[in-house]
Design an enzyme around this catalytic site. Structure first.
Site, short mmCIF file in Angstrom:
data_model
loop_
_atom_site.label_atom_id
_atom_site.label_comp_id
_atom_site.label_asym_id
_atom_site.label_seq_id
_atom_site.Cartn_x
_atom_site.Cartn_y
_atom_site.Cartn_z
N LYS A 38 0.82 -1.22 0.00
CA LYS A 38 0.00 0.00 0.00
C LYS A 38 0.85 1.27 0.00
O LYS A 38 0.56 2.23 -0.71
CB LYS A 38 -0.96 0.00 1.18
N GLU A 134 0.08 -0.81 7.14
CA GLU A 134 0.79 -2.09 6.94
C GLU A 134 2.15 -2.09 7.63
O GLU A 134 2.97 -2.98 7.39
CB GLU A 134 0.94 -2.39 5.44
N GLY A 238 -7.46 1.75 -4.74
CA GLY A 238 -7.61 2.62 -3.57
C GLY A 238 -6.30 3.35 -3.27
O GLY A 238 -6.30 4.52 -2.89
N ASP A 239 -5.17 2.67 -3.46
CA ASP A 239 -3.87 3.30 -3.23
C ASP A 239 -3.63 4.41 -4.25
O ASP A 239 -3.08 5.47 -3.93
CB ASP A 239 -2.75 2.27 -3.33
N GLY A 278 -2.47 -5.71 -11.95
CA GLY A 278 -1.40 -5.41 -11.00
C GLY A 278 -1.65 -4.12 -10.23
O GLY A 278 -2.65 -3.43 -10.43
O1 RIB Z 1 -3.82 -2.21 -1.77
C1 RIB Z 1 -3.24 -3.20 -2.59
C2 RIB Z 1 -1.99 -3.72 -1.94
O2 RIB Z 1 -2.33 -4.37 -0.73
C3 RIB Z 1 -1.25 -4.77 -2.74
O3 RIB Z 1 -0.33 -4.21 -3.62
C4 RIB Z 1 -0.66 -5.66 -1.67
O4 RIB Z 1 0.74 -5.64 -1.62
C5 RIB Z 1 -1.27 -5.20 -0.35
O5 RIB Z 1 -0.40 -4.41 0.37
#
Ligand code: RIB
Length: 319
Positions: A38, A134, A238-239, A278
């Site tokens: 993330k 995370e 979302g990221d 991806g």
């Molecule tokens: O938000 C997606 C991400 O969540 C992925 O790329 C995975 O690595 C997790 O961290």
């Protein structure tokens, strides 16, 4: 200048007809690895938005999995502050993407859990600090404290969902959550409007998937309907939204003035990310975002009214 502090994972992604239920085995196809995590996804999105120089604080193992992650971040122009952890493997994520573009993700955080308060680089020159969950929440809180003390705006994407310590909540300028995360942070299972009323953060942005997004700034609400796309893989969407949002916010004189356009840019970028496989590989350039924005008008009153209704706001309340 923007600093992202957070995770970097190598994603092991496989496509399947559906996400397996507990105890079920499904036969997958199209296995591939992608740079993810993330934090790193948000840093790449921020850098590709071409608005501000982007730095990232991350922890990587001393192994081969770290190499594609460093290559992706540096290829996007992100200035890295790497903590090298010899005793832990680089973070990994195991992702199943279904034919209807949904995903289920399990993260093995590895080196990401070694990021500690002492690793934060000097904050001089940064305007925004973008964080996720995370890495240890104690480190997130320490980074937010340092940012607040230095006059740097703190943006937290509360993902993966967890309840937030009160001391962390008090340090956040902008909170970004999806609906599930909103319910966890608010500790309440009511409507979006009810959950928003329970969170004491000045600005909260809620992403609503294919519906769009909604934001509360003080007592004012704004809405942005979703862009019309055909999703193939929502990993990292979302990221992408978070990174582009912060890049756009960093351009405005005030949050109030920058927020509507930032929601629009972030929504367009998030939509484009759903159309490609991806995580970091799916994040669009600013030129691609601008091209999509040029094709779609600003949300209409009818679209905003539908979002207001979905969120449970009184329809008489103005945007
Ligand atoms: O938000 C997606 C991400 O969540 C992925 O790329 C995975 O690595 C997790 O961290």
């Amino acid at each position: 200048m923007i600093l992202v502090a957070g995770s970097a994972n190598l994603d092991f992604s496989v496509r399947a007809s559906h996400i397996p239920a507990p105890g079920e085995t499904v036969m997958g196809r199209d296995f591939k690895t992608f740079p993810g995590g993330k934090g790193a996804n948000q840093a790449v999105a921020c850098a590709r938005a071409d608005a501000a120089a982007t730095h990232m604080l991350l922890a990587l193992g001393d192994d081969a999995y770290a190499l594609p992650l460093e290559a992706s971040l540096s290829g996007a122009g992100v200035q890295m502050h790497i903590v090298r952890v010899k005793e832990q493997a680089t973070g990994t994520a195991f992702i199943c993407v279904s034919d209807d573009a949904e995903n289920a993700i399990t993260v093995a955080p590895g080196a990401n859990l070694s990021l500690a308060a002492a690793h934060l680089p000097p904050l001089a020159g940064f305007t925004h600090l973008l964080l996720q969950l995370e890495i240890p929440v104690e480190s997130v809180t320490a980074y937010a404290q340092a940012a607040r003390a230095a006059g740097v705006k703190v943006v937290l994407n509360a993902a993966p969902a967890q309840r937030l310590p009160t001391e962390l909540l008090a340090l956040i300028d902008v909170l970004v959550v999806n609906e599930g995360e909103l319910a966890v942070v608010a500790d309440f299972s009511g409507s979006v409007a009810q959950c928003l009323a329970r969170i004491a953060v000045p600005c909260v942005v809620v992403t609503l998937g294919h519906r769009g997004c909604c934001a509360r700034l003080g007592g004012e609400f704004s809405f942005q309907s979703a862009f019309d796309i055909t999703p193939i893989d929502t990993t990292g969407a979302g990221d992408t939204f978070c990174g582009v949002l912060v890049a756009a916010l960093s351009q405005g004189d005030s949050l109030q003035q920058a927020l509507p356009q930032a929601l629009r840019q972030a929504s367009a970028a998030g939509a484009l990310a759903c159309t490609r496989p991806g995580a970091q590989s799916s994040i669009p350039s600013q030129a691609e975002v601008s091209a999509l924005l040029a094709t779609q008008a600003v949300s209409t009153e009818a679209q905003n009214a539908a979002l207001r209704q979905y969120c449970g706001f009184d329809l008489a309340q103005s945007v």
